[in-house]
Design a protein around this motif. Structure first.
Motif, PDB file in Angstrom:
ATOM      1  N   ARG A 218     -30.667 -30.548 -12.456  1.00 16.22           N
ATOM      2  CA  ARG A 218     -30.545 -30.176 -11.124  1.00 16.22           C
ATOM      3  C   ARG A 218     -30.126 -28.702 -10.965  1.00 16.22           C
ATOM      4  O   ARG A 218     -28.996 -28.558 -11.443  1.00 16.22           O
ATOM      5  CB  ARG A 218     -30.004 -31.292 -10.500  1.00 16.22           C
ATOM      6  N   LYS A 219     -30.703 -27.997 -10.217  1.00 20.33           N
ATOM      7  CA  LYS A 219     -30.065 -26.724  -9.789  1.00 20.33           C
ATOM      8  C   LYS A 219     -29.636 -26.530  -8.356  1.00 20.33           C
ATOM      9  O   LYS A 219     -30.044 -27.200  -7.695  1.00 20.33           O
ATOM     10  CB  LYS A 219     -31.185 -25.523  -9.952  1.00 20.33           C
ATOM     11  N   PRO A 220     -28.452 -25.861  -8.262  1.00 17.83           N
ATOM     12  CA  PRO A 220     -28.169 -25.563  -6.926  1.00 17.83           C
ATOM     13  C   PRO A 220     -29.192 -24.772  -5.817  1.00 17.83           C
ATOM     14  O   PRO A 220     -29.821 -24.119  -6.430  1.00 17.83           O
ATOM     15  CB  PRO A 220     -26.880 -24.903  -7.047  1.00 17.83           C
ATOM     16  N   PRO A 221     -29.209 -25.237  -4.747  1.00 22.44           N
ATOM     17  CA  PRO A 221     -30.332 -24.704  -3.762  1.00 22.44           C
ATOM     18  C   PRO A 221     -29.760 -23.248  -3.616  1.00 22.44           C
ATOM     19  O   PRO A 221     -28.734 -22.879  -3.390  1.00 22.44           O
ATOM     20  CB  PRO A 221     -30.076 -25.359  -2.724  1.00 22.44           C
ATOM     21  N   ILE A 222     -30.818 -22.424  -3.603  1.00 21.06           N
ATOM     22  CA  ILE A 222     -30.660 -20.970  -3.225  1.00 21.06           C
ATOM     23  C   ILE A 222     -30.506 -20.879  -1.649  1.00 21.06           C
ATOM     24  O   ILE A 222     -31.339 -21.517  -0.937  1.00 21.06           O
ATOM     25  CB  ILE A 222     -31.635 -19.965  -3.547  1.00 21.06           C
ATOM     26  N   SER A 223     -29.683 -20.207  -1.097  1.00 19.63           N
ATOM     27  CA  SER A 223     -29.607 -19.777   0.249  1.00 19.63           C
ATOM     28  C   SER A 223     -29.023 -18.616   0.592  1.00 19.63           C
ATOM     29  O   SER A 223     -28.542 -17.936  -0.089  1.00 19.63           O
ATOM     30  CB  SER A 223     -28.418 -20.973   0.876  1.00 19.63           C
ATOM     31  N   ARG A 224     -29.148 -18.286   2.000  1.00 18.93           N
ATOM     32  CA  ARG A 224     -28.834 -17.091   2.344  1.00 18.93           C
ATOM     33  C   ARG A 224     -27.531 -16.699   2.124  1.00 18.93           C
ATOM     34  O   ARG A 224     -26.645 -17.583   2.180  1.00 18.93           O
ATOM     35  CB  ARG A 224     -29.115 -16.968   3.786  1.00 18.93           C
ATOM     36  N   ASP A 225     -27.206 -15.266   1.508  1.00 17.74           N
ATOM     37  CA  ASP A 225     -25.896 -15.057   1.381  1.00 17.74           C
ATOM     38  C   ASP A 225     -25.174 -14.008   2.417  1.00 17.74           C
ATOM     39  O   ASP A 225     -25.955 -13.325   3.135  1.00 17.74           O
ATOM     40  CB  ASP A 225     -25.777 -14.399   0.040  1.00 17.74           C
ATOM     41  N   SER A 226     -24.233 -14.536   2.723  1.00 16.03           N
ATOM     42  CA  SER A 226     -23.236 -13.659   3.823  1.00 16.03           C
ATOM     43  C   SER A 226     -23.184 -12.247   3.651  1.00 16.03           C
ATOM     44  O   SER A 226     -23.321 -11.280   4.203  1.00 16.03           O
ATOM     45  CB  SER A 226     -22.061 -14.169   4.216  1.00 16.03           C
ATOM     46  N   ASN A 227     -23.282 -11.865   2.221  1.00 15.26           N
ATOM     47  CA  ASN A 227     -23.410 -10.356   1.819  1.00 15.26           C
ATOM     48  C   ASN A 227     -24.840  -9.889   1.428  1.00 15.26           C
ATOM     49  O   ASN A 227     -24.788  -9.029   0.562  1.00 15.26           O
ATOM     50  CB  ASN A 227     -22.332 -10.146   0.702  1.00 15.26           C
TER      51      ASN A 227
ATOM     52  N   ILE B 205     -30.363 -11.497  -1.921  1.00 15.12           N
ATOM     53  CA  ILE B 205     -30.001 -10.639  -2.988  1.00 15.12           C
ATOM     54  C   ILE B 205     -28.699  -9.699  -2.531  1.00 15.12           C
ATOM     55  O   ILE B 205     -28.827  -9.378  -1.380  1.00 15.12           O
ATOM     56  CB  ILE B 205     -31.098  -9.701  -3.255  1.00 15.12           C
ATOM     57  N   THR B 206     -27.798  -9.783  -3.038  1.00 16.51           N
ATOM     58  CA  THR B 206     -26.676  -8.849  -2.909  1.00 16.51           C
ATOM     59  C   THR B 206     -26.475  -7.827  -3.997  1.00 16.51           C
ATOM     60  O   THR B 206     -27.330  -7.777  -4.985  1.00 16.51           O
ATOM     61  CB  THR B 206     -25.369  -9.832  -3.035  1.00 16.51           C
ATOM     62  N   LYS B 207     -25.635  -6.978  -3.930  1.00 20.90           N
ATOM     63  CA  LYS B 207     -25.475  -5.791  -4.875  1.00 20.90           C
ATOM     64  C   LYS B 207     -25.097  -6.247  -6.078  1.00 20.90           C
ATOM     65  O   LYS B 207     -25.628  -5.488  -7.086  1.00 20.90           O
ATOM     66  CB  LYS B 207     -24.207  -4.874  -4.294  1.00 20.90           C
TER      67      LYS B 207
END
Length: 134
Positions: A7-16, A49-51
């Motif tokens: 089980r993979k952790p869900p991808i969610s919006r990143d605050s950065n 996506i973050t830097k």
């Protein structure tokens, strides 16, 4: 070889998360640069996506670019087993990297499945464990 099992952790919006598509790195080959321009707008729009992710995305684009170059070479020499092996490995690596960023149907479905699980249902593995002993 890396296996992406379980089980993979869900991808969610990143605050950065980045809000603007960065320019493709200048050293990318033409196919890799085209891949960057193809995938980045959707990733930026989803806010994941973050830097810090840019080097991994660069690797994905390089590998996909190499796969395209190997495919072109293989069309010119269809019996070249070495080229076929290189293409096969590049495509496997590209699929693995793409899954990290939600770029496959299964990994995109994972993004949408971030809803909380229903905890009211009894866990079949725990039935009988919580009974009082007599």
């Amino acid at each position: 070889m890396t296996h992406l099992r379980g089980r993979k952790p869900p991808i969610s919006r990143d605050s950065n998360a980045l809000t603007k598509v960065p320019a493709a790195p200048k050293h990318l080959a033409p196919y890799a640069r085209a891949e960057w321009k193809r995938i980045m707008p959707g990733l930026i729009e989803r806010g994941i996506i973050t830097k810090a992710d840019l080097s991994g995305l660069e690797e994905l684009c390089v590998i996909r670019g190499l796969a395209r170059e190997y495919a072109d070479a293989l069309r010119a020499d269809p019996l070249n087993k070495v080229l076929f092996g290189m293409l096969n490995r590049a495509m496997q690596t590209a699929r693995q990297l793409a899954a990290e960023y939600g770029l496959s149907p299964v990994s995109r479905a994972r993004v949408g499945s971030a809803a909380a699980e229903d905890d009211d249902e009894p866990n079949a593995m725990m039935i009988g464990r919580n009974r009082a002993r007599v």
